[in-house]
Design a protein around this motif. Structure first.
Motif, mmCIF file in Angstrom:
data_model
loop_
_atom_site.group_PDB
_atom_site.id
_atom_site.type_symbol
_atom_site.label_atom_id
_atom_site.label_comp_id
_atom_site.label_asym_id
_atom_site.label_seq_id
_atom_site.Cartn_x
_atom_site.Cartn_y
_atom_site.Cartn_z
ATOM 1 N N THR A 7 43.308 -38.029 -15.736
ATOM 2 C CA THR A 7 44.457 -37.305 -14.806
ATOM 3 C C THR A 7 44.432 -36.296 -14.188
ATOM 4 O O THR A 7 43.519 -35.533 -14.817
ATOM 5 N N ALA A 8 44.963 -35.837 -13.203
ATOM 6 C CA ALA A 8 45.313 -34.856 -12.523
ATOM 7 C C ALA A 8 45.932 -33.592 -14.027
ATOM 8 O O ALA A 8 45.258 -32.413 -13.668
ATOM 9 N N TRP A 9 46.487 -34.260 -14.956
ATOM 10 C CA TRP A 9 47.263 -33.588 -15.860
ATOM 11 C C TRP A 9 46.408 -33.297 -16.950
ATOM 12 O O TRP A 9 46.942 -33.343 -18.322
ATOM 13 N N ASP A 10 45.490 -33.962 -17.675
ATOM 14 C CA ASP A 10 44.051 -33.785 -18.660
ATOM 15 C C ASP A 10 44.395 -32.758 -18.860
ATOM 16 O O ASP A 10 44.180 -31.240 -17.907
ATOM 17 N N TYR A 11 44.156 -32.355 -20.364
ATOM 18 C CA TYR A 11 44.481 -31.033 -21.048
ATOM 19 C C TYR A 11 42.660 -30.126 -20.402
ATOM 20 O O TYR A 11 41.916 -31.180 -20.819
ATOM 21 N N LEU A 12 42.504 -29.363 -20.291
ATOM 22 C CA LEU A 12 41.088 -28.570 -19.981
ATOM 23 C C LEU A 12 40.834 -27.503 -21.449
ATOM 24 O O LEU A 12 41.466 -26.220 -21.333
ATOM 25 N N GLU A 13 39.974 -27.941 -21.677
ATOM 26 C CA GLU A 13 38.746 -26.923 -22.662
ATOM 27 C C GLU A 13 38.175 -25.869 -21.680
ATOM 28 O O GLU A 13 37.666 -26.333 -21.527
ATOM 29 N N ASP A 14 38.705 -24.916 -21.347
ATOM 30 C CA ASP A 14 37.853 -23.590 -21.067
ATOM 31 C C ASP A 14 37.127 -23.604 -20.828
ATOM 32 O O ASP A 14 35.869 -23.052 -22.623
ATOM 33 N N ASP A 15 35.309 -23.140 -19.921
ATOM 34 C CA ASP A 15 34.454 -22.416 -20.518
ATOM 35 C C ASP A 15 35.006 -21.531 -20.322
ATOM 36 O O ASP A 15 35.286 -20.508 -18.585
ATOM 37 N N ALA A 16 34.684 -20.870 -21.203
ATOM 38 C CA ALA A 16 34.954 -18.678 -21.101
ATOM 39 C C ALA A 16 34.139 -17.936 -20.092
ATOM 40 O O ALA A 16 34.608 -16.966 -19.212
ATOM 41 N N GLY A 35 51.434 -27.815 -6.013
ATOM 42 C CA GLY A 35 51.708 -28.795 -4.745
ATOM 43 C C GLY A 35 52.137 -29.715 -5.420
ATOM 44 O O GLY A 35 51.914 -29.758 -6.890
ATOM 45 N N ASP A 36 52.463 -30.575 -4.687
ATOM 46 C CA ASP A 36 52.970 -32.259 -5.187
ATOM 47 C C ASP A 36 52.096 -32.635 -5.141
ATOM 48 O O ASP A 36 51.227 -32.993 -5.577
ATOM 49 N N SER A 37 53.062 -34.155 -4.840
ATOM 50 C CA SER A 37 51.991 -35.443 -4.916
ATOM 51 C C SER A 37 50.429 -35.373 -4.390
ATOM 52 O O SER A 37 49.538 -36.386 -4.876
ATOM 53 N N VAL A 38 50.344 -34.669 -3.568
ATOM 54 C CA VAL A 38 49.266 -35.126 -2.939
ATOM 55 C C VAL A 38 48.169 -33.863 -3.497
ATOM 56 O O VAL A 38 47.064 -34.312 -3.590
ATOM 57 N N SER A 39 48.667 -32.251 -2.955
ATOM 58 C CA SER A 39 47.727 -31.659 -4.280
ATOM 59 C C SER A 39 47.547 -32.561 -5.533
ATOM 60 O O SER A 39 46.583 -32.352 -5.636
ATOM 61 N N ARG A 40 48.380 -32.700 -6.758
ATOM 62 C CA ARG A 40 47.301 -34.007 -7.031
ATOM 63 C C ARG A 40 46.813 -35.024 -6.973
ATOM 64 O O ARG A 40 46.184 -35.317 -7.608
ATOM 65 N N GLY A 41 46.693 -35.752 -6.297
ATOM 66 C CA GLY A 41 45.957 -36.793 -5.234
ATOM 67 C C GLY A 41 44.567 -35.739 -5.519
ATOM 68 O O GLY A 41 43.526 -36.631 -5.698
ATOM 69 N N TYR A 42 44.507 -34.432 -5.085
ATOM 70 C CA TYR A 42 43.078 -34.471 -5.127
ATOM 71 C C TYR A 42 42.410 -33.471 -5.450
ATOM 72 O O TYR A 42 41.747 -33.162 -6.054
ATOM 73 N N THR A 43 43.873 -33.602 -7.130
ATOM 74 C CA THR A 43 43.040 -32.689 -8.244
ATOM 75 C C THR A 43 41.775 -32.698 -9.130
ATOM 76 O O THR A 43 41.286 -32.005 -9.318
ATOM 77 N N LEU A 44 41.923 -34.607 -9.180
ATOM 78 C CA LEU A 44 40.797 -35.016 -9.906
ATOM 79 C C LEU A 44 39.082 -34.391 -8.906
ATOM 80 O O LEU A 44 38.504 -34.571 -9.203
ATOM 81 N N ALA A 45 39.492 -34.749 -7.765
ATOM 82 C CA ALA A 45 38.012 -34.778 -6.532
ATOM 83 C C ALA A 45 38.086 -33.362 -6.870
ATOM 84 O O ALA A 45 36.352 -32.652 -6.586
ATOM 85 N N THR A 46 38.446 -32.708 -6.209
ATOM 86 C CA THR A 46 38.392 -30.825 -6.595
ATOM 87 C C THR A 46 38.104 -30.653 -7.788
ATOM 88 O O THR A 46 36.635 -29.758 -8.198
ATOM 89 N N ARG A 47 38.438 -30.796 -9.330
ATOM 90 C CA ARG A 47 37.922 -30.906 -10.173
ATOM 91 C C ARG A 47 36.309 -30.750 -10.628
ATOM 92 O O ARG A 47 35.901 -30.191 -11.089
ATOM 93 N N GLY A 99 40.478 -40.224 1.581
ATOM 94 C CA GLY A 99 41.033 -39.473 1.979
ATOM 95 C C GLY A 99 41.155 -38.129 0.905
ATOM 96 O O GLY A 99 40.911 -36.616 1.189
ATOM 97 N N TYR A 100 41.063 -38.432 -0.383
ATOM 98 C CA TYR A 100 41.597 -37.652 -1.678
ATOM 99 C C TYR A 100 40.506 -37.066 -1.854
ATOM 100 O O TYR A 100 39.896 -35.699 -1.784
ATOM 101 N N GLU A 101 39.653 -37.287 -1.835
ATOM 102 C CA GLU A 101 37.891 -36.802 -1.504
ATOM 103 C C GLU A 101 37.495 -35.948 -0.733
ATOM 104 O O GLU A 101 36.641 -35.364 -0.940
ATOM 105 N N LEU A 102 37.774 -36.432 0.097
ATOM 106 C CA LEU A 102 37.679 -35.357 1.161
ATOM 107 C C LEU A 102 38.468 -33.923 1.438
ATOM 108 O O LEU A 102 38.110 -33.312 1.183
ATOM 109 N N LEU A 103 39.803 -33.932 0.608
ATOM 110 C CA LEU A 103 40.973 -32.984 0.833
ATOM 111 C C LEU A 103 40.393 -32.092 -0.802
ATOM 112 O O LEU A 103 39.964 -30.701 -0.575
ATOM 113 N N GLY A 104 39.612 -32.997 -1.529
ATOM 114 C CA GLY A 104 39.459 -32.413 -3.038
ATOM 115 C C GLY A 104 37.819 -31.192 -2.206
ATOM 116 O O GLY A 104 37.930 -30.169 -3.539
ATOM 117 N N GLY A 105 37.230 -31.805 -1.984
ATOM 118 C CA GLY A 105 35.895 -31.062 -1.724
ATOM 119 C C GLY A 105 36.371 -30.075 -0.848
ATOM 120 O O GLY A 105 36.183 -28.945 -0.640
#
Length: 287
Positions: free
Chosen positions: A100-109, A118-130, A268-274
């Motif tokens: 999910t967009a809210w998954d815990y992330l262990e940082d690479d230092a 952002g809102d739900s649109v931002s949530r939608g493209y989070t995984l694609a951005t990641r 659409g979310y893939e495009l926005l995430g890119g």
């Protein structure tokens, strides 16, 4: 006037026929499946029982996690709200858990830390951005659907947390479509000032289009266009980088936005995430 009498035998036959017809109708009713509620009280009790079961399963899953991740899950429990939290919990108790967009992330230092607000649109493209920034940046997300600017002013400190951010990519707009323009400008300026104090490079994302055939009608479409104009003027005066998602997605809107909706298809979310990933990399690489 002539009244035709019905013979008593006919009346008896007619009455018997109605009784048979009535019995047939009663017997033809679809029985309620075993275990299904038969009234509103039973339905409410079943829903409450399912909610308790979900909470218990999520608690068991959470208890198996490392301490830092448990702390993050607690933040989510306090902020996701009644709509998003159960959805998130259901995803996490699956085997294996659904990303999910809210998954815990262990940082690479060795990599920069990026926060998406952002809102739900931002949530939608989070995984694609990641995914697009894998190996290039640690991409985090604010722990809720961030809503309007009024909520942003209340929750920024929670969203920013205690870590240092290298880049903050943010948007407020769809949930501010009914906010008076003067109030929107004042709140947005306060948010920008707070984000700049973090020392991060800040990127403003323009609000994606609202189609005129949504339930809010053309008025909402016009409101978003006006909010984008106000925000762009502010960001330019504040020296904030701009990721013009509105202009980017507008030519493709007919094929990548859900009908009569502000949200997008998976494509659409893939495009926005890119696009978001490109803007983040551009800011990271800028001297």
């Amino acid at each position: 006037m002539h009244i035709k009498r019905i013979p008593s035998t006919g009346l008896i036959a007619f009455t018997a026929g109605m009784m048979i017809f009535s019995n047939v109708n009663l017997s033809a009713q679809t029985p309620v499946p075993a275990g299904e509620p038969t009234n509103a009280d039973e339905a409410a009790a079943k829903k409450a029982a399912e909610a308790r079961e979900l909470i218990a399963k999520f608690a068991a899953w959470k208890s198996s996690l490392p301490e830092k991740q448990q702390a993050w899950e607690t933040v989510l429990e306090s902020n996701l709200g009644n709509f998003y939290l159960p959805l998130y919990q259901k995803d996490k108790i699956k085997t294996p858990p659904t990303p999910t967009a809210w998954d815990y992330l262990e940082d690479d230092a060795k990599l920069p830390r990026v926060l998406l607000i952002g809102d739900s649109v931002s949530r939608g493209y989070t995984l694609a951005t990641r995914a697009a920034l894998k190996g290039k940046a640690n991409v985090h997300r604010a722990p809720e659907n961030c809503g309007p600017t009024a909520n942003g002013l209340k929750k920024l400190d929670i969203w920013l947390g205690e870590g240092k951010w290298d880049v903050i990519h943010f948007n407020f707009g769809i949930h501010d479509r009914a906010t008076p323009n003067e109030e929107y400008l004042v709140r947005l300026k306060q948010i920008v000032e707070r984000l700049k104090k973090t020392g991060a490079k800040v990127i403003w994302a323009t609000t994606t289009p609202i189609p005129p055939d949504t339930k809010d009608g053309p008025k909402a479409t016009e409101s978003i266009e006006e909010k984008n104009r106000i925000a762009l003027e502010l960001m330019k005066s504040e020296g904030v980088a701009i990721d013009d998602l509105y202009a980017f997605i507008l030519p493709q809107l007919g094929t990548v936005q859900n009908p009569k909706d502000v949200h997008f298809t998976a494509q659409g979310y893939e495009l926005l995430g890119g696009q978001v990933a490109q803007s983040v990399i551009g800011v990271i690489n800028a001297k």
